[in-house]
Structure formats: structure tokens, C-alpha cells
Design a protein around this motif. Structure first.
Motif, short mmCIF file in Angstrom:
data_model
loop_
_atom_site.label_atom_id
_atom_site.label_comp_id
_atom_site.label_asym_id
_atom_site.label_seq_id
_atom_site.Cartn_x
_atom_site.Cartn_y
_atom_site.Cartn_z
N ALA A 173 12.18 163.60 66.89
CA ALA A 173 10.88 164.25 67.03
C ALA A 173 10.46 164.35 68.49
CB ALA A 173 9.83 163.48 66.22
N LEU A 174 10.72 163.31 69.26
CA LEU A 174 10.39 163.33 70.68
C LEU A 174 11.18 164.41 71.42
CD1 LEU A 174 8.73 161.89 72.87
CD2 LEU A 174 10.66 160.37 73.20
N CYS A 175 12.46 164.53 71.09
CA CYS A 175 13.29 165.58 71.70
C CYS A 175 12.79 166.97 71.31
CB CYS A 175 14.75 165.41 71.29
SG CYS A 175 15.53 163.96 72.01
N ALA A 176 12.40 167.15 70.06
CA ALA A 176 11.90 168.44 69.60
C ALA A 176 10.59 168.82 70.29
CB ALA A 176 11.71 168.42 68.09
N VAL A 177 9.71 167.85 70.47
CA VAL A 177 8.45 168.11 71.16
C VAL A 177 8.71 168.46 72.62
CG1 VAL A 177 6.32 167.01 71.99
CG2 VAL A 177 7.01 166.76 69.60
N THR A 178 9.60 167.73 73.27
CA THR A 178 9.94 168.02 74.66
C THR A 178 10.54 169.41 74.79
OG1 THR A 178 10.35 165.68 75.04
CG2 THR A 178 11.26 167.21 76.65
N GLY A 218 10.06 171.93 72.79
CA GLY A 218 8.99 172.91 72.52
C GLY A 218 8.08 173.10 73.71
N ILE A 219 7.75 172.02 74.39
CA ILE A 219 6.89 172.13 75.58
C ILE A 219 7.60 172.91 76.67
CG2 ILE A 219 5.87 170.79 77.48
CD1 ILE A 219 5.20 168.64 75.36
N ARG A 220 8.87 172.58 76.89
CA ARG A 220 9.62 173.30 77.93
C ARG A 220 9.83 174.76 77.55
NH1 ARG A 220 11.99 169.88 81.79
NH2 ARG A 220 13.64 171.37 82.22
#
Length: 58
Positions: free
Chosen positions: A22-27, A29-31
Motif C-alpha cells: 500500500a505504501l508503494c502504491a501511494v508513493t 500514485g503521488i509521483r
């Protein structure tokens, strides 16, 4: 180690792995939002600079 301890250990690992994904997916998405949807610039060190340089080439 009893059965309850084994199940707790499995749930702990599932939680940790899920949190990392989830942390990788959020990162990502932000990028992706920073680059305006340009996937080619998501993985570079400075995605905003990559978008500017790509825009200047066109």
C-alpha cells in the motif's frame, strides 16, 4: 508454538506485506500525479524536471 501463535504470525506477516504494498502504491500514485500521468517520468529522481525537459523537446 501453538496453532494460535502460528496464525498470529501469519497475520502479522500479511499485515506487514500489505502495508508495504500500500505504501508503494501511494508513493507511485503521488509521483504519477506530480508528472501529470507521464509514467515514463515516475521512476526518475526528479519527476517534475523530467516533465519539463520532455515538454521542451516537443
Amino acid at each position: 508454538m501453538g496453532r494460535r501463535d502460528a496464525i498470529s504470525a501469519v497475520f502479522a506477516w500479511v499485515f506487514i506485506v500489505g502495508f508495504v504494498i500500500a505504501l508503494c502504491a501511494v508513493t507511485f500514485g503521488i509521483r504519477l500525479a506530480i508528472t501529470g500521468g507521464d509514467v515514463g517520468c515516475v521512476f526518475v529522481t526528479d519527476p517534475a524536471l523530467c516533465v519539463v525537459v520532455k515538454g521542451a523537446d516537443q
